[in-house]
Design a protein around this motif. Structure first.
Motif, PDB file in Angstrom:
ATOM      1  N   LEU A  96       0.835  -1.205   0.000  1.00 41.18           N
ATOM      2  CA  LEU A  96       0.000   0.000   0.000  1.00 41.18           C
ATOM      3  C   LEU A  96       0.868   1.253   0.000  1.00 41.18           C
ATOM      4  O   LEU A  96       0.552   2.245  -0.685  1.00 41.18           O
ATOM      5  CB  LEU A  96      -0.926  -0.002   1.220  1.00 41.18           C
ATOM      6  N   LYS A  97       1.963   1.216   0.735  1.00 43.56           N
ATOM      7  CA  LYS A  97       2.864   2.369   0.764  1.00 43.56           C
ATOM      8  C   LYS A  97       3.502   2.580  -0.605  1.00 43.56           C
ATOM      9  O   LYS A  97       3.608   3.701  -1.093  1.00 43.56           O
ATOM     10  CB  LYS A  97       3.946   2.122   1.829  1.00 43.56           C
ATOM     11  N   ALA A  98       3.875   1.461  -1.263  1.00 42.09           N
ATOM     12  CA  ALA A  98       4.464   1.568  -2.598  1.00 42.09           C
ATOM     13  C   ALA A  98       3.433   2.087  -3.608  1.00 42.09           C
ATOM     14  O   ALA A  98       3.765   2.912  -4.479  1.00 42.09           O
ATOM     15  CB  ALA A  98       4.998   0.214  -3.045  1.00 42.09           C
ATOM     16  N   GLN A  99       2.190   1.664  -3.475  1.00 36.32           N
ATOM     17  CA  GLN A  99       1.138   2.179  -4.361  1.00 36.32           C
ATOM     18  C   GLN A  99       0.924   3.675  -4.112  1.00 36.32           C
ATOM     19  O   GLN A  99       0.715   4.451  -5.051  1.00 36.32           O
ATOM     20  CB  GLN A  99      -0.171   1.422  -4.145  1.00 36.32           C
ATOM     21  N   GLY A 100       0.985   4.058  -2.824  1.00 38.52           N
ATOM     22  CA  GLY A 100       0.876   5.483  -2.498  1.00 38.52           C
ATOM     23  C   GLY A 100       2.020   6.276  -3.100  1.00 38.52           C
ATOM     24  O   GLY A 100       1.817   7.387  -3.617  1.00 38.52           O
ATOM     25  N   ASP A 101       3.229   5.718  -3.072  1.00 36.83           N
ATOM     26  CA  ASP A 101       4.383   6.384  -3.687  1.00 36.83           C
ATOM     27  C   ASP A 101       4.166   6.549  -5.193  1.00 36.83           C
ATOM     28  O   ASP A 101       4.466   7.603  -5.766  1.00 36.83           O
ATOM     29  CB  ASP A 101       5.659   5.584  -3.438  1.00 36.83           C
ATOM     30  N   ALA A 102       3.630   5.505  -5.823  1.00 37.24           N
ATOM     31  CA  ALA A 102       3.388   5.576  -7.271  1.00 37.24           C
ATOM     32  C   ALA A 102       2.336   6.631  -7.590  1.00 37.24           C
ATOM     33  O   ALA A 102       2.483   7.404  -8.552  1.00 37.24           O
ATOM     34  CB  ALA A 102       2.946   4.210  -7.796  1.00 37.24           C
ATOM     35  N   LEU A 103       1.287   6.703  -6.780  1.00 35.22           N
ATOM     36  CA  LEU A 103       0.261   7.729  -7.007  1.00 35.22           C
ATOM     37  C   LEU A 103       0.823   9.124  -6.742  1.00 35.22           C
ATOM     38  O   LEU A 103       0.473  10.089  -7.440  1.00 35.22           O
ATOM     39  CB  LEU A 103      -0.956   7.466  -6.120  1.00 35.22           C
ATOM     40  N   ALA A 104       1.688   9.235  -5.729  1.00 34.55           N
ATOM     41  CA  ALA A 104       2.283  10.533  -5.426  1.00 34.55           C
ATOM     42  C   ALA A 104       3.145  11.007  -6.585  1.00 34.55           C
ATOM     43  O   ALA A 104       3.175  12.208  -6.892  1.00 34.55           O
ATOM     44  CB  ALA A 104       3.101  10.450  -4.143  1.00 34.55           C
ATOM     45  N   GLU A 105       3.842  10.100  -7.236  1.00 29.91           N
ATOM     46  CA  GLU A 105       4.685  10.490  -8.373  1.00 29.91           C
ATOM     47  C   GLU A 105       3.855  10.988  -9.546  1.00 29.91           C
ATOM     48  O   GLU A 105       4.337  11.790 -10.344  1.00 29.91           O
ATOM     49  CB  GLU A 105       5.555   9.307  -8.799  1.00 29.91           C
ATOM     50  N   THR A 106       2.616  10.517  -9.643  1.00 35.94           N
ATOM     51  CA  THR A 106       1.759  10.978 -10.747  1.00 35.94           C
ATOM     52  C   THR A 106       0.930  12.185 -10.333  1.00 35.94           C
ATOM     53  O   THR A 106       0.110  12.651 -11.114  1.00 35.94           O
ATOM     54  CB  THR A 106       0.823   9.846 -11.217  1.00 35.94           C
ATOM     55  N   GLY A 107       1.094  12.654  -9.094  1.00 35.96           N
ATOM     56  CA  GLY A 107       0.393  13.851  -8.650  1.00 35.96           C
ATOM     57  C   GLY A 107      -0.972  13.578  -8.044  1.00 35.96           C
ATOM     58  O   GLY A 107      -1.722  14.504  -7.767  1.00 35.96           O
ATOM     59  N   GLN A 108      -1.328  12.347  -7.819  1.00 31.89           N
ATOM     60  CA  GLN A 108      -2.628  12.001  -7.223  1.00 31.89           C
ATOM     61  C   GLN A 108      -2.463  11.901  -5.707  1.00 31.89           C
ATOM     62  O   GLN A 108      -2.520  10.836  -5.114  1.00 31.89           O
ATOM     63  CB  GLN A 108      -3.139  10.688  -7.822  1.00 31.89           C
ATOM     64  N   TRP A 109      -2.311  13.047  -5.083  1.00 32.01           N
ATOM     65  CA  TRP A 109      -1.957  13.106  -3.675  1.00 32.01           C
ATOM     66  C   TRP A 109      -3.089  12.675  -2.754  1.00 32.01           C
ATOM     67  O   TRP A 109      -2.843  12.069  -1.705  1.00 32.01           O
ATOM     68  CB  TRP A 109      -1.488  14.513  -3.318  1.00 32.01           C
ATOM     69  N   VAL A 110      -4.319  12.950  -3.116  1.00 29.71           N
ATOM     70  CA  VAL A 110      -5.451  12.591  -2.245  1.00 29.71           C
ATOM     71  C   VAL A 110      -5.544  11.067  -2.124  1.00 29.71           C
ATOM     72  O   VAL A 110      -5.681  10.525  -1.026  1.00 29.71           O
ATOM     73  CB  VAL A 110      -6.762  13.201  -2.799  1.00 29.71           C
ATOM     74  N   GLU A 111      -5.465  10.380  -3.267  1.00 30.15           N
ATOM     75  CA  GLU A 111      -5.521   8.919  -3.233  1.00 30.15           C
ATOM     76  C   GLU A 111      -4.275   8.341  -2.544  1.00 30.15           C
ATOM     77  O   GLU A 111      -4.346   7.330  -1.836  1.00 30.15           O
ATOM     78  CB  GLU A 111      -5.630   8.347  -4.654  1.00 30.15           C
ATOM     79  N   ALA A 112      -3.126   8.988  -2.739  1.00 32.82           N
ATOM     80  CA  ALA A 112      -1.895   8.541  -2.096  1.00 32.82           C
ATOM     81  C   ALA A 112      -2.016   8.642  -0.577  1.00 32.82           C
ATOM     82  O   ALA A 112      -1.579   7.737   0.152  1.00 32.82           O
ATOM     83  CB  ALA A 112      -0.706   9.349  -2.587  1.00 32.82           C
ATOM     84  N   LYS A 113      -2.651   9.741  -0.084  1.00 33.02           N
ATOM     85  CA  LYS A 113      -2.847   9.898   1.359  1.00 33.02           C
ATOM     86  C   LYS A 113      -3.668   8.746   1.926  1.00 33.02           C
ATOM     87  O   LYS A 113      -3.361   8.217   2.996  1.00 33.02           O
ATOM     88  CB  LYS A 113      -3.566  11.219   1.665  1.00 33.02           C
TER      89      LYS A 113
END
Length: 159
Positions: A96-113
Motif C-alpha cells: 500500500l505504501k508503494a502504491q501510495g508512492d506511485a500515485l504521489a509520483e503521478t500527482g494524485q496526492w489525495v488517493e496517495a494519502k
C-alpha cells in the motif's frame, strides 16, 4: 495294617507333614479337587484382569502421547500460520505504501494519502513502526494539505 488300609499314617514312625498332607488329600479327593478348580479359576480370572488392565493402561499412555504430539503439532502449525499472517500483513502494508508512492509520483496526492493512512493503520495493528507510511504522509500533506473547511452534506475531499 488297618491304619494303612484306611489311608491313615502308620505308627511305625512319626509321620512327616507332607505324608500327612498327601494322605488327607487322597482321602478327601473330591473337596480337594473342587478347591483346586476354584483356585485355578480365580488365578485365571486374576491373570485375565491384570492383562486387560495393563493393555488398557498402555493404550491410554499411547493415546496421551499421541494427543501430546498432535497438540504440539497444532501449536507449531498455529505459530507458523500466525507468522505467515504477520508477514502477509507487513507485505500488504508495504505494498500500500508503494502504491501510495506511485500515485504521489503521478500527482494524485489525495488517493496517495488514503493508501498511506491504510498502510499506517496496518503497521500500527502489527505493533511495528509506521515510519515508512508517516514519511509518505508528511510529503503528501506538504504538497497537498487537507482542506481548511468541509461542508456539511458533502462527501469526499474538496480540492
Amino acid at each position: 495294617l488297618a491304619r494303612f488300609l484306611n489311608r491313615e499314617p502308620v505308627q511305625a514312625r512319626s509321620p512327616t507333614l507332607t505324608y500327612l498332607l498327601f494322605t488327607q488329600l487322597r482321602r478327601h479327593w473330591l473337596p480337594t479337587a473342587g478347591v483346586a478348580a476354584a483356585l485355578v479359576v480365580i488365578l485365571g480370572m486374576g491373570s485375565y484382569s491384570y492383562i486387560r488392565v495393563s493393555n488398557e493402561r498402555n493404550a491410554a499412555v499411547s493415546e496421551r502421547t499421541r494427543a501430546n504430539v498432535n497438540a504440539r503439532a497444532a501449536t507449531l502449525a498455529a505459530t507458523h500460520a500466525e507468522r505467515e499472517r504477520v508477514l502477509a500483513q507487513e507485505s500488504l502494508a508495504r505494498s500500500l505504501k508503494a502504491q501510495g508512492d506511485a500515485l504521489a509520483e503521478t500527482g494524485q496526492w489525495v488517493e496517495a494519502k488514503l493508501l498511506y493512512l491504510q498502510s499506517r493503520q496496518i503497521f500500527l495493528g502489527l505493533k511495528e513502526s509506521p515510519m515508512e507510511a508517516d514519511l509518505g504522509l508528511v510529503q503528501a500533506y506538504a504538497v497537498a494539505p487537507p482542506p481548511l473547511i468541509q461542508f456539511v452534506g458533502h462527501t469526499g475531499f474538496i480540492s
